[in-house]
Design a protein around this motif. Structure first.
Motif, PDB file in Angstrom:
ATOM      1  N   UNK B 160       1.019  -1.272  -0.042  1.00 38.20           N
ATOM      2  CA  UNK B 160      -0.139   0.078  -0.174  1.00 38.20           C
ATOM      3  C   UNK B 160       0.906   1.356   0.064  1.00 38.20           C
ATOM      4  N   UNK B 161       0.514   2.390  -0.968  1.00 44.84           N
ATOM      5  CA  UNK B 161       1.267   3.579  -0.700  1.00 44.84           C
ATOM      6  C   UNK B 161       0.068   4.600  -0.919  1.00 44.84           C
ATOM      7  N   UNK B 162       0.690   5.797  -0.804  1.00 49.10           N
ATOM      8  CA  UNK B 162      -0.168   6.852  -0.767  1.00 49.10           C
ATOM      9  C   UNK B 162       0.241   8.173  -1.178  1.00 49.10           C
ATOM     10  N   UNK B 163      -0.356   8.858  -1.925  1.00 45.55           N
ATOM     11  CA  UNK B 163       0.126  10.061  -2.545  1.00 45.55           C
ATOM     12  C   UNK B 163      -0.932  11.405  -2.699  1.00 45.55           C
ATOM     13  N   UNK B 164      -0.555  12.494  -2.329  1.00 39.80           N
ATOM     14  CA  UNK B 164      -1.525  13.803  -2.608  1.00 39.80           C
ATOM     15  C   UNK B 164      -1.283  14.339  -4.084  1.00 39.80           C
ATOM     16  N   UNK B 165      -2.592  14.860  -4.649  1.00 38.57           N
ATOM     17  CA  UNK B 165      -2.461  15.451  -5.818  1.00 38.57           C
ATOM     18  C   UNK B 165      -3.453  16.626  -5.647  1.00 38.57           C
ATOM     19  N   UNK B 166      -3.297  17.739  -6.466  1.00 37.28           N
ATOM     20  CA  UNK B 166      -4.023  18.722  -6.290  1.00 37.28           C
ATOM     21  C   UNK B 166      -4.087  19.541  -7.687  1.00 37.28           C
ATOM     22  N   UNK B 167      -5.087  20.673  -7.821  1.00 39.45           N
ATOM     23  CA  UNK B 167      -4.999  21.403  -8.952  1.00 39.45           C
ATOM     24  C   UNK B 167      -4.713  22.855  -8.539  1.00 39.45           C
ATOM     25  N   UNK B 168      -3.621  23.297  -9.294  1.00 40.78           N
ATOM     26  CA  UNK B 168      -3.547  24.769  -8.935  1.00 40.78           C
ATOM     27  C   UNK B 168      -3.413  25.525 -10.253  1.00 40.78           C
ATOM     28  N   UNK B 191      -4.742   6.688  -1.897  1.00 42.43           N
ATOM     29  CA  UNK B 191      -4.124   5.331  -1.493  1.00 42.43           C
ATOM     30  C   UNK B 191      -4.304   4.233  -2.601  1.00 42.43           C
ATOM     31  N   UNK B 192      -3.141   3.550  -2.814  1.00 42.39           N
ATOM     32  CA  UNK B 192      -3.368   2.517  -3.878  1.00 42.39           C
ATOM     33  C   UNK B 192      -2.443   1.174  -3.576  1.00 42.39           C
ATOM     34  N   UNK B 193      -3.064   0.290  -4.093  1.00 41.14           N
ATOM     35  CA  UNK B 193      -2.280  -0.880  -3.811  1.00 41.14           C
ATOM     36  C   UNK B 193      -1.084  -1.048  -4.896  1.00 41.14           C
TER      37      UNK B 193
END
Lengths: 239, 239, 239, 239, 239, 239
Positions: B160-168, B191-193
């Motif tokens: 399992x790992x996780x990351x943030x994303x966003x729109x600017x 969060x993804x496998x």
């Protein structure tokens, strides 16, 4: 697959919104999604929290809670335990964030609207019923401020509604009652504006991770549910 | 648009994972996403909470917290305030849920793994760094149980790992540091496998509601980031 | 008698002080006494607590805490328990009192320095490592205020360091790790200035009351340890 | 230098110990050091805390607290504030540790003695009066257990008494009342056995660090005071 | 029916009121109803709570609490439990309300009197002893303010005293000690003014509901007891 | 004197009792005294608290609370404040005591009934509405246990109802709404059995002490009100 209550996969439970259920609150409604009953009450008061004073901007906040006998088995009061649980915190924050998307703070002026969503009976979907009802209470609290001449413009820039969706035995379903909720492999709460955009998307794998196709199917179902709820909100508000 | 630190839109900050940073914990790592530093420590103990006894199933839980000087301005300790804040509760629950997706409780047997994610320094993405590092600590805590002969099978069914994303300014970006995070119109934690499926999708409109196309772009970016993180986890674990 | 780690009776464990381990704090270090690791961070802010306003005097305070997995067996978080334990309170007060001995409040002006000592790993001597590292963080926080032109003079009138001493099987020993600490008949923590005077002497009979000769032997040993630590502080500070 | 109350430097304030001031407690006394009044009460009950069960060993613990109007200005109740302050914690721990030095756990058998020291009026030296009175209450609680045939031997291996000493204008003084306490450059609390050994030495620089000669002078003074208190304890106990 | 302590049905236990038992408090007494001992202390300070500022009116409030060893079996401290129990809250409110009936707020001026009633030993009737003693402490706190010239008139418009009554085996009895209290079918606490009017009547069916005749008999008995207590208060106050 | 709502002095406000307002609770009703709305819910569960185990006796307890927007001005949640207020504690205890008078513990067997009274809207008389409604919920919870065959006999030995009375401008009045409540010189809450006996009498002088004649007039009025409420309870229960 047949749902226990005979609904179609994309059908809401019977929804009723009883506006002005309370006499003192500036806005209120009792909202029911099937057996789920949430009392939403909005207070409108002059002034804003200290950290916002002098900004010319208003503030909207929300608190969500559950009565001890809302659930099948009585749960202990958080006031008695002396601490608020993680779930309560999480949902209060979600309701507040969602409602704030509906508001233009500048037009609201330095006024604070506090919305309390108290679950009187829980049968799945309490947070989405809370958000949907909170919008109706918010609307009337804004009207109250308007009648007092306390607004600096039109603060309501959007309407907001919310619904749960989930996958059971591979089938995407709308508006899950408790018996379905506990069986769902994936569970998603979606908050949308009346104009069909997303405010919050919270998808959680319960039994197994999900793929993009499943996510898309759930979002489509949620969009349909939010359109229906928006219509019911408008009817309750006499629009 | 150019990012302040010169990264490409789909590029992670420098990530380092220092495995076994602690001597006592059964698994641990110090994970860094740029200036964000999270100490992840896993304890593995025999037995499960009372409500699970006799089930033959294990349990995995997590606690997230932040040191007072992790942030730019010192924040008060939750132990001193006597209560845990909503944000802390929310993230602890997210980390726990995410890690539990990686585990086969039956194979774990009646053992409990508790993962503590303490943010030593915060510069955006602390919850995603916590989840990504927690998996590494979890892995070693499982190995510890295996070495003791305490397992009933192979409990690690996924990574399992996780990351943030966003729109600017309309541009979808991967792995937002604090300066970007506060400017984002939409903010999403994914969060993804290791196998590329979704465990959690939490998208929040910060400035304005978002549409399906924006959502899709963010998910694609997140998927790329999680592939990179999975590789870094595997390197740290010597796989 | 031979010590498990082969040290002489009057020898410190390997001590490392990594200055500026954090990016945001105005002063910080990671201090290690053998396996004991304490992260010391100092914030410097304008203004003083309400009860001191208008006095022209500054304020220095400290908080000590331990991460749950710092110890061999995970201990519950004080924030989760909702209350701070007596030991934590006692050590926080000790660290604060000790550091305040180093400071001329008038020269500090109406500024507040808060020092957080968080034990990342505990192997005996955490309070003495905390005090020794806190001085380094304090030094840099004072420099930060100096650079801003916020000082009314030279507030650092002394340096401060601390060490534990104890008697095992009748032999006085310096800087006890956990395995020795639990066996000690008498346990003493001594805080001294760089000029060799006492700031705090806390001697406790653990197994049996002690006499004046034993007390004197322990104080002599502590004085030697504090001289060594003062030298290491100066090296870390580039003096 | 003349003391405000005309005492010699090495003279105690008038000390009275009224044994069995309470009717229900298994041991009790009202102890007065001048205007300082502490009510010490000991309960003796069968059984020990969970972590000690089956060990064959007894347990002694203590709690110290202050009534709100004990001090010159009323202080808020800790029960109303909902948390125990650091000073209260610290002194409770000190009293407990000191009394435990007097006890042979094996001879006590699996019984628990809890000693409450409640300060009814505070005029300096409350913790030392508490320890000195607590021993008297402990003695009678042990007698109570003996009368019931609940002991496995003679648990009282020592008597324990405590006194404060300090340096004012360079002069070491015994048993400081409040007016002297606030002026002291160095402040020390010393707990000793009836046989003249040290149980606790807690010296704190208040105004300036102190040297070995000052420390020695204070310890000598404290030893004299403890001899006097031991005699008064024996008189109160009719020995 | 014979009472265990040989008293007549309408006879008080021996009552002693030791005025000025404390040195710091502006008013104080140790009041004893038989073995029940309550220390009542009143502080008088300038100023009123925030919500009353600028009103020209004073304020009187009270706090009731019990030491852990006041009861036959030691009870846990509320400060240690971190919360005040319902009984404590209830009695504190009763004492405060009762004392406020004695006071003309306007004549008191913007001063606050806080009365602490701490039960040192409990043997039934602690709340009524507390109210009766609190009036004596209140009287002296008012005198203290008068001596300072801080009053705007005569704030003491009434005296207040309280007594418990109950029915045992059908017989109405005055001033119940613990052994009678636990056997009472009906239990009543009555607060009266020196002029013979009612301030509070709190009657509770313990074993069986009661009728009007029983109620009347109890009130008559209470009236007699309050006359006696008023006389004792006046004697203590030298009136 | 004319009452604002036109009622006679001895007339109740319109009272409605909606039985089984909830679906999950074993007994429930929404009770309204004019604008005062209280949701009463009773859970019936097997087993009793630890201190009562093995006694063969059942247990009945109650909790009273108010939603934040029940009052004219929103009040903070007790769960958010982290502590229960004195008024809440006091009323919860009153409701519990009153209901327990209705019950034969032996016939109840080792079962526990917990009654929650949550005030949804407050307009005076919330505690008396709570008690009156709680009896209806209790009745159905007992029926639920009877249907399960869990009873050892007939536990309901009495019915219980409650009403407030007060004196305004010298006139005794029944069932005071908020506007009258704040003006009352004397305020009394009376709990009675269906057979016309007293369970609780709580009279409080608000503006001035009261005499026996006033007390008698109030009790007579309350008795009439409780007769009316008993009839309404019976109607709601279909008796």
């Amino acid at each position: 697959m047949t749902r226990e209550d005979g609904r179609a996969a994309d059908q809401l439970r019977p929804v009723t919104i009883t506006r002005n259920w309370l006499d003192h609150a500036q806005g209120s409604c009792l909202i029911e999604f099937g057996k789920t009953k949430v009392l939403c009450a909005a207070s409108a008061s002059e002034g804003v929290p200290r950290w916002r004073k002098g900004s010319g901007l208003g503030w909207v906040t929300a608190e969500y809670a559950m009565l001890p006998q809302a659930t099948h088995d009585r749960s202990a009061r958080e006031s008695v335990k002396g601490r608020i649980g993680g779930r309560t915190h999480e949902i209060s924050r979600l309701v507040g964030r969602s409602l704030r998307m509906a508001i233009d703070y500048k037009a609201l002026g330095e006024n604070t609207i506090t919305i309390d969503c108290d679950v009187l009976q829980a049968d799945g979907g309490t947070r989405t019923a809370a958000i949907t009802g909170a919008y109706v209470a918010l609307f009337d609290a804004v009207e109250h401020l308007r009648a007092k001449g306390a607004l600096a413009g039109e603060p309501l820039v959007e309407s907001v509604a919310a619904i749960s969706v989930g996958i059971i035995d591979g089938v995407p379903l709308l508006d899950l009652p408790y018996v379905e909720d506990v069986r769902a492999e994936t569970d998603m709460n979606v908050v949308m504006t009346g104009s069909g955009k997303f405010v919050e998307v919270q998808g959680t794998a319960e039994g197994a991770p999900f793929d993009k196709a499943e996510l898309d199917a759930l979002l489509e179902l949620a969009a349909k549910g939010c359109v229906d709820l928006t219509r019911l909100q408008n009817e309750a508000l006499g629009r």
